[in-house]
Scaffold this motif. Structure first.
Motif, PDB file in Angstrom:
ATOM      1  N   ALA A  42       0.838  -1.208   0.000  1.00 38.83           N
ATOM      2  CA  ALA A  42       0.000   0.000   0.000  1.00 38.83           C
ATOM      3  C   ALA A  42       0.873   1.259   0.000  1.00 38.83           C
ATOM      4  N   TYR A  43       1.916   1.269   0.810  1.00 41.22           N
ATOM      5  CA  TYR A  43       2.811   2.421   0.855  1.00 41.22           C
ATOM      6  C   TYR A  43       3.495   2.634  -0.497  1.00 41.22           C
ATOM      7  N   CYS A  44       4.036   1.558  -1.066  1.00 42.26           N
ATOM      8  CA  CYS A  44       4.728   1.666  -2.361  1.00 42.26           C
ATOM      9  C   CYS A  44       3.787   2.168  -3.447  1.00 42.26           C
ATOM     10  N   TRP A  45       2.582   1.645  -3.463  1.00 39.17           N
ATOM     11  CA  TRP A  45       1.608   2.101  -4.459  1.00 39.17           C
ATOM     12  C   TRP A  45       1.231   3.561  -4.225  1.00 39.17           C
ATOM     13  N   PHE A  46       1.093   3.951  -2.966  1.00 39.32           N
ATOM     14  CA  PHE A  46       0.781   5.351  -2.652  1.00 39.32           C
ATOM     15  C   PHE A  46       1.873   6.267  -3.201  1.00 39.32           C
ATOM     16  N   ILE A  47       3.129   5.916  -2.937  1.00 38.20           N
ATOM     17  CA  ILE A  47       4.244   6.733  -3.425  1.00 38.20           C
ATOM     18  C   ILE A  47       4.261   6.758  -4.953  1.00 38.20           C
ATOM     19  N   GLU A  48       4.030   5.595  -5.583  1.00 37.76           N
ATOM     20  CA  GLU A  48       4.043   5.534  -7.048  1.00 37.76           C
ATOM     21  C   GLU A  48       2.939   6.407  -7.642  1.00 37.76           C
ATOM     22  N   PHE A  49       1.732   6.294  -7.110  1.00 35.91           N
ATOM     23  CA  PHE A  49       0.627   7.094  -7.649  1.00 35.91           C
ATOM     24  C   PHE A  49       0.770   8.572  -7.299  1.00 35.91           C
ATOM     25  N   ALA A  50       1.472   8.879  -6.212  1.00 32.46           N
ATOM     26  CA  ALA A  50       1.748  10.285  -5.888  1.00 32.46           C
ATOM     27  C   ALA A  50       2.621  10.918  -6.964  1.00 32.46           C
ATOM     28  N   GLN A  51       3.363  10.091  -7.701  1.00 31.00           N
ATOM     29  CA  GLN A  51       4.214  10.610  -8.769  1.00 31.00           C
ATOM     30  C   GLN A  51       3.406  11.155  -9.943  1.00 31.00           C
ATOM     31  N   LEU A  52       2.117  10.934  -9.921  1.00 30.26           N
ATOM     32  CA  LEU A  52       1.248  11.546 -10.933  1.00 30.26           C
ATOM     33  C   LEU A  52       1.028  13.024 -10.650  1.00 30.26           C
ATOM     34  N   THR A  53       1.411  13.455  -9.461  1.00 39.16           N
ATOM     35  CA  THR A  53       1.333  14.871  -9.106  1.00 39.16           C
ATOM     36  C   THR A  53       2.718  15.487  -9.306  1.00 39.16           C
ATOM     37  N   PRO A  54       2.819  16.794  -9.373  1.00 45.25           N
ATOM     38  CA  PRO A  54       4.130  17.413  -9.600  1.00 45.25           C
ATOM     39  C   PRO A  54       5.053  17.446  -8.375  1.00 45.25           C
ATOM     40  N   LEU A  55       4.537  17.192  -7.186  1.00 46.13           N
ATOM     41  CA  LEU A  55       5.338  17.347  -5.972  1.00 46.13           C
ATOM     42  C   LEU A  55       6.551  16.412  -5.915  1.00 46.13           C
ATOM     43  N   PRO A  56       6.422  15.085  -6.092  1.00 48.35           N
ATOM     44  CA  PRO A  56       7.615  14.233  -6.017  1.00 48.35           C
ATOM     45  C   PRO A  56       8.690  14.603  -7.044  1.00 48.35           C
ATOM     46  N   ALA A  57       8.282  14.938  -8.252  1.00 44.86           N
ATOM     47  CA  ALA A  57       9.257  15.318  -9.277  1.00 44.86           C
ATOM     48  C   ALA A  57      10.005  16.590  -8.872  1.00 44.86           C
ATOM     49  N   ALA A  58       9.286  17.542  -8.323  1.00 43.90           N
ATOM     50  CA  ALA A  58       9.922  18.793  -7.887  1.00 43.90           C
ATOM     51  C   ALA A  58      10.908  18.534  -6.750  1.00 43.90           C
TER      52      ALA A  58
END
Length: 139
Positions: free
Chosen positions: A69-85
């Motif tokens: 669940a955590y890994c999937w949460f982090i992966e899907f969060a990458q659809l937002t600009p925050l992790p990339a920034a």
């Protein structure tokens, strides 16, 4: 804190370091799909060891479910600009959050966790069977 909990936590720290070292070695020696897929699987394995380190008595299925669940949460969060920034600014953030979404990683996280769930379950069953079959101390 019991001695057993301390040993479990030490083993999880050593295991996480081993998984990280393996991931970086693969990344240094290879390029392409093996590097990518093993990185996702090994990062999930690292998260599993962290879950066990935080809560040693957790059941294997609960630890595996929380990890995936955590890994999937982090992966899907990458659809937002925050992790990339954040990843552009910090090597450490890039290691923790990644930089871009990859649907294939979603499938590889369980590949890294399922063998650990099985090993955890077997070790737990073996430990319990030894404890149950130990002769009772008489006074």
């Amino acid at each position: 804190m019991s001695l057993a909990v301390r040993w479990i936590r030490l083993l999880m720290v050593v295991s996480a370091a081993g998984f990280a070292g393996t991931a970086f070695a693969i990344r240094a020696m290879m390029d392409g799909p093996i590097e990518q897929y093993s990185g996702a699987a090994l990062s999930a394995a690292i998260v599993y060891t962290i879950v066990i380190c935080i809560r040693p008595p957790i059941s294997p299925l609960s630890a595996g479910s929380a990890t995936i669940a955590y890994c999937w949460f982090i992966e899907f969060a990458q659809l937002t600009p925050l992790p990339a920034a954040l990843s552009q600014r910090s090597w450490f953030a890039r290691q923790l959050l990644g930089a871009q979404f990859d649907l294939i990683d979603v499938a590889w996280y369980p590949v890294g966790v399922i063998p650990l769930i099985a090993a955890h379950w077997l070790l737990r069953a073996r430990t319990r069977s030894r404890t149950d079959s130990a002769p009772a101390l008489s006074s």
